[in-house]
Scaffold this motif. Sequence first.
Motif, short mmCIF file in Angstrom:
data_model
loop_
_atom_site.label_atom_id
_atom_site.label_comp_id
_atom_site.label_asym_id
_atom_site.label_seq_id
_atom_site.Cartn_x
_atom_site.Cartn_y
_atom_site.Cartn_z
N ASP A 1 -20.23 -28.75 -18.85
CA ASP A 1 -20.90 -28.72 -17.46
C ASP A 1 -19.98 -29.03 -16.30
O ASP A 1 -20.24 -28.50 -15.26
CB ASP A 1 -21.93 -29.79 -17.58
CG ASP A 1 -23.20 -29.51 -18.35
OD1 ASP A 1 -23.36 -28.08 -19.01
OD2 ASP A 1 -23.99 -30.20 -18.69
N VAL A 2 -18.93 -29.78 -16.67
CA VAL A 2 -17.97 -30.38 -15.58
C VAL A 2 -17.31 -29.08 -15.38
O VAL A 2 -16.85 -28.87 -14.17
CB VAL A 2 -17.18 -31.48 -15.91
CG1 VAL A 2 -16.11 -31.81 -14.80
CG2 VAL A 2 -18.04 -32.71 -16.09
N SER B 1 -15.07 -24.71 -11.90
CA SER B 1 -14.77 -23.34 -11.83
C SER B 1 -15.56 -22.67 -10.74
O SER B 1 -15.12 -21.87 -9.86
CB SER B 1 -14.73 -22.75 -13.12
OG SER B 1 -15.94 -22.91 -13.56
N ALA B 2 -16.81 -22.96 -10.63
CA ALA B 2 -17.80 -22.18 -9.76
C ALA B 2 -17.37 -22.71 -8.33
O ALA B 2 -17.27 -21.85 -7.34
CB ALA B 2 -19.24 -22.66 -9.91
N ARG B 3 -16.88 -24.02 -8.03
CA ARG B 3 -16.59 -24.43 -6.63
C ARG B 3 -15.31 -23.42 -6.14
O ARG B 3 -15.25 -23.15 -5.06
CB ARG B 3 -16.20 -25.92 -6.61
CG ARG B 3 -15.90 -26.45 -5.38
CD ARG B 3 -15.42 -27.97 -5.54
NE ARG B 3 -15.66 -28.56 -4.17
CZ ARG B 3 -14.95 -28.36 -3.13
NH1 ARG B 3 -13.66 -27.50 -3.08
NH2 ARG B 3 -14.96 -29.00 -2.03
N ALA C 1 -10.15 -37.64 -8.81
CA ALA C 1 -11.37 -38.09 -8.51
C ALA C 1 -12.46 -37.37 -8.49
O ALA C 1 -13.70 -37.77 -8.71
CB ALA C 1 -10.97 -38.96 -7.04
N TYR C 2 -12.29 -36.27 -7.86
CA TYR C 2 -13.29 -35.07 -7.85
C TYR C 2 -13.94 -35.02 -9.39
O TYR C 2 -15.31 -34.98 -9.59
CB TYR C 2 -12.78 -33.85 -7.24
CG TYR C 2 -14.06 -32.90 -6.99
CD1 TYR C 2 -14.91 -32.85 -5.83
CD2 TYR C 2 -14.12 -31.76 -8.02
CE1 TYR C 2 -15.66 -31.87 -5.75
CE2 TYR C 2 -15.24 -30.77 -7.59
CZ TYR C 2 -15.84 -31.10 -6.66
OH TYR C 2 -16.84 -29.93 -6.40
N LEU C 3 -13.20 -34.60 -10.26
CA LEU C 3 -13.57 -34.30 -11.57
C LEU C 3 -14.36 -35.61 -12.23
O LEU C 3 -15.37 -35.55 -12.86
CB LEU C 3 -12.39 -34.05 -12.46
CG LEU C 3 -11.96 -32.46 -12.32
CD1 LEU C 3 -10.46 -32.18 -12.95
CD2 LEU C 3 -12.99 -31.50 -12.74
N ARG D 1 -15.75 -37.98 -10.58
CA ARG D 1 -17.24 -38.20 -10.14
C ARG D 1 -18.07 -37.01 -10.77
O ARG D 1 -19.40 -37.47 -11.21
CB ARG D 1 -17.15 -37.91 -8.59
CG ARG D 1 -18.42 -37.99 -8.15
CD ARG D 1 -18.27 -37.85 -6.35
NE ARG D 1 -19.48 -37.99 -5.73
CZ ARG D 1 -19.83 -38.28 -4.34
NH1 ARG D 1 -18.71 -38.42 -3.71
NH2 ARG D 1 -20.92 -38.47 -3.90
N ILE D 2 -17.92 -35.92 -11.04
CA ILE D 2 -18.76 -34.91 -11.58
C ILE D 2 -18.97 -35.39 -13.07
O ILE D 2 -20.20 -35.28 -13.32
CB ILE D 2 -18.22 -33.73 -11.61
CG1 ILE D 2 -17.84 -33.18 -10.15
CG2 ILE D 2 -19.14 -32.49 -12.41
CD1 ILE D 2 -17.02 -31.75 -10.39
N ALA D 3 -18.15 -35.72 -13.64
CA ALA D 3 -18.16 -36.12 -14.98
C ALA D 3 -19.34 -37.45 -15.38
O ALA D 3 -19.93 -37.37 -16.17
CB ALA D 3 -16.62 -36.39 -15.71
N VAL D 4 -18.80 -38.31 -14.36
CA VAL D 4 -19.83 -39.62 -14.59
C VAL D 4 -21.13 -39.31 -14.12
O VAL D 4 -22.08 -39.51 -15.08
CB VAL D 4 -19.21 -40.67 -13.59
CG1 VAL D 4 -20.16 -41.91 -13.38
CG2 VAL D 4 -18.00 -40.98 -14.18
N ASN D 5 -21.37 -38.44 -13.01
CA ASN D 5 -22.80 -38.32 -12.69
C ASN D 5 -23.58 -37.22 -13.92
O ASN D 5 -24.72 -37.45 -14.13
CB ASN D 5 -22.88 -37.50 -11.15
CG ASN D 5 -22.66 -38.69 -10.33
OD1 ASN D 5 -23.45 -39.65 -9.94
ND2 ASN D 5 -21.31 -39.01 -9.74
#
Length: 304
Positions: A44-45, A50-52, A66-68, A70-74
């Motif tokens: 999902d991450v 990749s979509a972004r 930091a960006y990845l 954040r996505i992974a944790v949420n």
Amino acid sequence: MTATPPPHPLDSVTDRFLGHRELLFSVVYNMLGTVADTEDTLQDVWLAWSARHRRPDAEPVENARAYLVRIAVNQALVRRAELGRRQESYVGTWLPEPLATVEDHAAEGVERAEALSMALLVVLETLSPLERAVFVLHEVFGFAHPEIARILDRSPTAVRQLATRARRHVHARRPRHRPRADLHAQVTERFAAAALGGDLRTLLELLAPDVTLWTDGGGKGPAVSLHPVHGRDRVAAVFMAVARALPEAGVDLRHRRVAGDPGALVFADGGPLAVVVVDLTPEGDRIAGVYSVTNPDKLTGITP
């Protein structure tokens, strides 16, 4: 001479993701305790990442780490809620899925090894999802409270409160201590040989008086009890019964790192039968806890 074509933009996107994948896997696995859910979360991450980069109006990501994270944790927090519902209907004791690693990982940092230990993961199961996320990010991977606040979209004050509660709870359940790696491995090997060989005398020597045994068969694999077994005599009796019930053809015993711990991997008929990890007393000379996973669904990644 033919000019070398410039790299495809997607190659850079993929490389940046793969460069942080090990960190992402460790963070998510520590939050979830299952390999399959961790891999699904990382998928999902990757899709979000990749979509972004396919959006023509998207601004460049200056700090990919930091960006990845954040996505992974949420994403892991969302999946944590689903996992919690599955655990409510789980048959017997639920233990984290064992993550067998290659020997090269044995030399990794102490913090990561502790994060991936079976005993600590069991304690982390008693935290709230947000407390667990904060503990993993701060105590294990060294993220500062302001960074965690941005990741979780919480105030720094709220994050510090979560961190204090989580740390107090974890340390009350599992005081900080780390036995020597060589001693831990030796005790594990002696215990596995005694348990499979029905050596009662050695078992009684190795087990602490207040030892606890947790067995996770999930209603599918062999499990001696749906509840933890307490006390040296009772735990020793369990393993004497296990030794008597082993297949006549015998079993194949292998020793390998199970994330942060020395582990015993038991195979029968060419397939995994159990993964056993022991937790030592603070003095390091006796076994305080035994974790045995026999649920075949949790052993799919275990190979001889």
